[in-house]
Design an enzyme around this catalytic site. Structure first.
Site, PDB file in Angstrom:
ATOM      1  CG  ASN A  57      11.718  21.319  17.073  1.00 30.76           C
ATOM      2  OD1 ASN A  57      10.557  20.944  17.114  1.00 30.76           O
ATOM      3  ND2 ASN A  57      12.484  21.196  15.998  1.00 30.76           N
ATOM      4  CB  CYS A  76       8.479  19.138  12.846  1.00 29.24           C
ATOM      5  SG  CYS A  76       9.820  18.476  13.822  1.00 29.24           S
ATOM      6  CG  HIS A 112       7.939  23.329  13.457  1.00 29.87           C
ATOM      7  ND1 HIS A 112       7.619  22.822  14.698  1.00 29.87           N
ATOM      8  CD2 HIS A 112       9.140  22.785  13.120  1.00 29.87           C
ATOM      9  CE1 HIS A 112       8.571  22.013  15.082  1.00 29.87           C
ATOM     10  NE2 HIS A 112       9.511  21.965  14.156  1.00 29.87           N
TER      11      HIS A 112
HETATM   12  N1  ACO Z   1      27.266  25.107  21.452  1.00 34.30           N
HETATM   13  C1  ACO Z   1      28.395  25.733  21.041  1.00 34.30           C
HETATM   14  N2  ACO Z   1      28.893  25.598  19.819  1.00 34.30           N
HETATM   15  C2  ACO Z   1      28.250  24.792  18.967  1.00 34.30           C
HETATM   16  C3  ACO Z   1      27.072  24.108  19.314  1.00 34.30           C
HETATM   17  C4  ACO Z   1      26.596  24.278  20.625  1.00 34.30           C
HETATM   18  N3  ACO Z   1      25.479  23.693  21.069  1.00 34.30           N
HETATM   19  N4  ACO Z   1      26.648  23.397  18.269  1.00 34.30           N
HETATM   20  C5  ACO Z   1      27.521  23.623  17.277  1.00 34.30           C
HETATM   21  N5  ACO Z   1      28.491  24.463  17.703  1.00 34.30           N
HETATM   22  C6  ACO Z   1      29.636  24.980  16.956  1.00 34.30           C
HETATM   23  C7  ACO Z   1      29.963  24.148  15.761  1.00 34.30           C
HETATM   24  O1  ACO Z   1      30.818  23.076  16.118  1.00 34.30           O
HETATM   25  C8  ACO Z   1      30.665  25.145  14.873  1.00 34.30           C
HETATM   26  O2  ACO Z   1      31.986  25.310  15.317  1.00 34.30           O
HETATM   27  P1  ACO Z   1      33.185  25.567  14.254  1.00 34.30           P
HETATM   28  O3  ACO Z   1      32.850  26.886  13.608  1.00 34.30           O
HETATM   29  O4  ACO Z   1      34.395  25.599  15.120  1.00 34.30           O
HETATM   30  O5  ACO Z   1      33.117  24.425  13.297  1.00 34.30           O
HETATM   31  C9  ACO Z   1      29.926  26.456  15.168  1.00 34.30           C
HETATM   32  O6  ACO Z   1      29.281  26.262  16.442  1.00 34.30           O
HETATM   33  C10 ACO Z   1      28.879  26.788  14.143  1.00 34.30           C
HETATM   34  O7  ACO Z   1      28.068  25.644  13.939  1.00 34.30           O
HETATM   35  P2  ACO Z   1      26.951  25.598  12.882  1.00 34.30           P
HETATM   36  O8  ACO Z   1      26.351  24.225  12.818  1.00 34.30           O
HETATM   37  O9  ACO Z   1      27.460  26.206  11.614  1.00 34.30           O
HETATM   38  O10 ACO Z   1      25.886  26.619  13.536  1.00 34.30           O
HETATM   39  P3  ACO Z   1      24.559  27.169  12.944  1.00 34.30           P
HETATM   40  O11 ACO Z   1      24.561  28.638  12.974  1.00 34.30           O
HETATM   41  O12 ACO Z   1      24.158  26.481  11.654  1.00 34.30           O
HETATM   42  O13 ACO Z   1      23.501  26.713  14.052  1.00 34.30           O
HETATM   43  C11 ACO Z   1      21.813  25.082  14.386  1.00 34.30           C
HETATM   44  C12 ACO Z   1      23.296  25.343  14.296  1.00 34.30           C
HETATM   45  C13 ACO Z   1      21.250  25.861  15.572  1.00 34.30           C
HETATM   46  C14 ACO Z   1      21.578  23.599  14.604  1.00 34.30           C
HETATM   47  C15 ACO Z   1      21.122  25.563  13.092  1.00 34.30           C
HETATM   48  O14 ACO Z   1      21.801  25.060  11.971  1.00 34.30           O
HETATM   49  C16 ACO Z   1      19.691  25.135  13.004  1.00 34.30           C
HETATM   50  O15 ACO Z   1      18.857  25.538  13.803  1.00 34.30           O
HETATM   51  N6  ACO Z   1      19.340  24.322  12.001  1.00 34.30           N
HETATM   52  C17 ACO Z   1      17.993  23.841  11.854  1.00 34.30           C
HETATM   53  C18 ACO Z   1      17.724  22.790  12.884  1.00 34.30           C
HETATM   54  C19 ACO Z   1      16.293  22.410  12.918  1.00 34.30           C
HETATM   55  O16 ACO Z   1      15.434  23.244  12.747  1.00 34.30           O
HETATM   56  N7  ACO Z   1      16.029  21.122  13.138  1.00 34.30           N
HETATM   57  C20 ACO Z   1      14.769  20.579  13.233  1.00 34.30           C
HETATM   58  C21 ACO Z   1      13.832  21.031  12.123  1.00 34.30           C
HETATM   59  S1  ACO Z   1      12.593  19.941  11.645  1.00 34.30           S
HETATM   60  C22 ACO Z   1      12.088  19.309  12.970  1.00 34.30           C
HETATM   61  O17 ACO Z   1      11.642  20.072  13.786  1.00 34.30           O
HETATM   62  C23 ACO Z   1      12.228  17.838  13.225  1.00 34.30           C
END
Ligand code: ACO
Length: 311
Positions: A266, A110, A236
């Protein structure tokens, strides 16, 4: 000494829009959850990396008034080329009719567009005066559409800029930095061309904020510019919460941070030119403005640049 500046920009998104409500049909997720956790409302899916890159390039060249035949080099940033080889840069070179141009692909996940842009500035003045820098991706091809933790995040798209040598030493690149942290490689992976993105979301989030803080700090210091003197921030577009957290860490006014992620998801290497384009269209970026761009991605890689926009 020769300077360089951006003289044209173009973008491309596939016609097909996939909303969060569409994803609700196949995944255990909801529009409200996705918006609250990521800021994403919809993403564009479809077409090939080459086609998207070509469309963005044609628009950028038209804006710059540059004939493809006069291009010296194409730096094509992508993580998702249509083939390992022929490389994406050559496919676009051929489709553009840029017969005199060199072409190279650059993969920094990215951060690809930032690395490509900085490389483009580096080539100018060394016998090269016109460089096309492209970021083009079809992340939808490496997303597991049954995995709700990643499928909600990504989209396809492309952006391109034309870099041209200036007749004086007046360079629009005021400062830049590239960094990487290979020790964090396992938190975001796609280990096979036919495999899927695997991600430790929370750790990626944490590392991304730290990476932006580091790279922005170094670029501003090198440029001798304070964060308050920056007119527009282009980060980004991975998650609105990452962008907001990064603004807080570096003391930037969040209102000056341009966002396009709500409509694109993204798009990896394409996200920074798509965001600049949005800033130009809304007036958030105007001639004379200082624009700070920062990318981060798998690897991990990160990079930033401070530009003076316009002539
Ligand atoms: N819909 C509903 N619930 C969900 C989803 C979904 N799509 N995905 C996860 N959950 C649930 C999980 O199972 C978890 O449930 P639990 O509490 O019962 O265990 C709960 O939601 C919380 O999940 P987390 O993973 O803790 O949620 P978080 O607030 O961390 O958000 C996310 C997840 C959006 C992926 C976040 O961590 C994030 O954006 N991380 C960075 C990702 C990123 O930027 N990636 C690419 C960067 S580099 C590049 O661009 C290649």
């Amino acid at each position: 000494m020769t300077g360089a500046r951006i003289t044209g920009i173009g973008t491309s998104l596939p016609d097909r829009v996939v909303t969060n409500f569409d994803l609700e049909q196949t995944l255990d997720t909801s529009h409200d959850w996705i918006v609250e956790r990521t800021g994403i409302h919809e993403r564009h899916i479809g077409e090939s990396t080459t086609q998207l890159g070509l469309e963005a390039s044609q628009k950028a060249l038209a804006m710059a008034g540059v004939d493809p035949v006069d291009l010296d080099l194409i730096v094509f940033a992508t993580t998702t080329p249509d083939s390992l080889f022929p490389i994406g840069g050559c496919l676009v070179q051929d489709a553009l009719g840029a017969h005199r141009s060199g072409a190279v692909d650059l993969n920094a996940a990215c951060s690809g567009f930032m690395y490509a842009l900085i490389a483009g500035y580096g080539y100018i003045g060394r016998g090269i005066s016109k460089v096309l820098v492209v970021g083009a991706e079809t992340l939808s091809r490496i997303v597991d559409w049954d995995d709700r933790s990643t499928a909600i995040l990504f989209g396809d798209g492309a952006g391109a800029v034309v870099l041209e040598a200036t007749t004086d030493a007046n360079d629009s690149l005021l400062g830049w930095h590239t960094g990487s942290k290979g020790s964090a490689g396992s938190i975001l992976r796609c280990t096979d061309m036919r495999g899927f993105i695997e991600m430790e979301g929370k750790e990626v989030f944490r590392q991304a904020v730290l990476a932006i803080e580091e790279t922005v700090g170094i670029t501003l210091e090198r440029a001798g510019v304070g964060v308050d003197e920056v007119d527009a921030f282009v980060f980004h577009q991975a998650n609105v919460r990452i962008i907001d957290a990064a603004c807080k860490r570096i003391g930037a006014d969040p209102a000056r941070s341009i966002k396009v992620i709500q409509h694109t998801g993204n798009t990896s290497s394409a996200s920074i030119p798509l965001t600049i384009d949005e800033g130009l269209r809304t007036g958030a970026i105007a001639n004379g403005d200082t624009v700070l761009m920062a990318g981060f991605g798998a690897g991990m890689t990160y990079a930033s640049a401070l530009l003076r926009w316009g002539p």
